[in-house]
Design a protein around this motif. Structure first.
Motif, mmCIF file in Angstrom:
data_model
loop_
_atom_site.group_PDB
_atom_site.id
_atom_site.type_symbol
_atom_site.label_atom_id
_atom_site.label_comp_id
_atom_site.label_asym_id
_atom_site.label_seq_id
_atom_site.Cartn_x
_atom_site.Cartn_y
_atom_site.Cartn_z
ATOM 1 N N UNK A 37 0.830 -1.209 0.000
ATOM 2 C CA UNK A 37 0.000 0.000 0.000
ATOM 3 C C UNK A 37 0.865 1.260 0.000
ATOM 4 N N UNK A 38 0.339 2.310 -0.596
ATOM 5 C CA UNK A 38 1.047 3.580 -0.649
ATOM 6 C C UNK A 38 0.991 4.235 0.733
ATOM 7 N N UNK A 39 2.144 4.682 1.199
ATOM 8 C CA UNK A 39 2.211 5.366 2.494
ATOM 9 C C UNK A 39 1.921 6.856 2.292
ATOM 10 N N UNK A 40 1.363 7.506 3.294
ATOM 11 C CA UNK A 40 0.957 8.906 3.194
ATOM 12 C C UNK A 40 2.130 9.813 2.821
ATOM 13 N N UNK A 41 3.276 9.637 3.479
ATOM 14 C CA UNK A 41 4.436 10.491 3.189
ATOM 15 C C UNK A 41 4.842 10.374 1.723
ATOM 16 N N UNK A 42 4.862 9.167 1.199
ATOM 17 C CA UNK A 42 5.194 8.925 -0.204
ATOM 18 C C UNK A 42 4.203 9.648 -1.119
ATOM 19 N N UNK A 43 2.924 9.537 -0.807
ATOM 20 C CA UNK A 43 1.866 10.172 -1.590
ATOM 21 C C UNK A 43 2.020 11.696 -1.593
ATOM 22 N N UNK A 44 2.327 12.281 -0.443
ATOM 23 C CA UNK A 44 2.498 13.734 -0.336
ATOM 24 C C UNK A 44 3.704 14.193 -1.155
ATOM 25 N N UNK A 49 6.066 16.910 -5.928
ATOM 26 C CA UNK A 49 6.905 16.843 -7.129
ATOM 27 C C UNK A 49 6.090 17.105 -8.396
ATOM 28 N N UNK A 50 4.902 16.511 -8.476
ATOM 29 C CA UNK A 50 4.033 16.727 -9.634
ATOM 30 C C UNK A 50 3.727 18.215 -9.788
ATOM 31 N N UNK A 51 3.404 18.887 -8.693
ATOM 32 C CA UNK A 51 3.082 20.312 -8.747
ATOM 33 C C UNK A 51 4.280 21.140 -9.208
ATOM 34 N N UNK A 65 1.649 11.576 -11.143
ATOM 35 C CA UNK A 65 2.453 10.908 -10.121
ATOM 36 C C UNK A 65 2.719 9.435 -10.431
ATOM 37 N N UNK A 66 1.899 8.828 -11.262
ATOM 38 C CA UNK A 66 2.113 7.423 -11.623
ATOM 39 C C UNK A 66 1.749 7.206 -13.073
ATOM 40 N N UNK A 67 2.390 6.210 -13.681
ATOM 41 C CA UNK A 67 2.094 5.899 -15.072
ATOM 42 C C UNK A 67 2.335 4.415 -15.307
ATOM 43 N N UNK A 76 4.116 -8.304 -19.143
ATOM 44 C CA UNK A 76 4.576 -7.270 -18.216
ATOM 45 C C UNK A 76 3.550 -6.129 -18.161
ATOM 46 N N UNK A 77 3.230 -5.663 -16.939
ATOM 47 C CA UNK A 77 2.435 -4.469 -16.737
ATOM 48 C C UNK A 77 2.845 -3.885 -15.397
ATOM 49 N N UNK A 78 3.593 -2.794 -15.435
ATOM 50 C CA UNK A 78 4.130 -2.188 -14.220
ATOM 51 C C UNK A 78 3.572 -0.784 -14.062
ATOM 52 N N UNK A 79 3.680 -0.242 -12.851
ATOM 53 C CA UNK A 79 3.247 1.122 -12.573
ATOM 54 C C UNK A 79 4.460 1.861 -11.983
ATOM 55 N N UNK A 80 4.942 2.845 -12.729
ATOM 56 C CA UNK A 80 6.099 3.620 -12.271
ATOM 57 C C UNK A 80 5.640 4.883 -11.576
ATOM 58 N N UNK A 81 6.385 5.289 -10.569
ATOM 59 C CA UNK A 81 6.096 6.572 -9.941
ATOM 60 C C UNK A 81 7.370 7.352 -9.732
#
Length: 81
Positions: A37-44, A49-51, A65-67, A76-81
């Motif tokens: 799961x995504x952690x809050x600090x990582x999400x923030x 960075x996106x902004x 933030x992710x692609x 293969x199907x990955x999600x990069x951030x």
């Protein structure tokens, strides 16, 4: 007793899986992988960075933030951030 060989999952089969709103998955070398799961600090940090990137990017640029991407077309199907 001989081990039964497993079959690799294809991207097409991966896309047919039912949605699981509690977990996220990727397909690595034909095997289904559960992501942590995504952690809050990582999400923030991602959002900050996106902004920053959006402020300096060309007007028609895509910044997020992710692609999702497919390093190998069939298994293969990955999600990069």
């Amino acid at each position: 007793m001989a081990a039964t060989p497993t079959r690799l999952m294809t991207v097409e089969e991966f896309f047919q899986l039912p949605e699981d709103h509690g977990s996220r998955y990727e397909l690595h070398h034909g095997e289904l992988v559960t992501l942590a799961p995504v952690k809050l600090k990582h999400f923030v940090i991602q959002g900050n960075l996106r902004d920053l990137f959006r402020k300096v990017a060309e007007p028609e640029s895509l910044t997020d933030i992710e692609m999702a991407f497919r390093p190998l077309p069939e298994h293969e199907f990955w999600i990069a951030d």
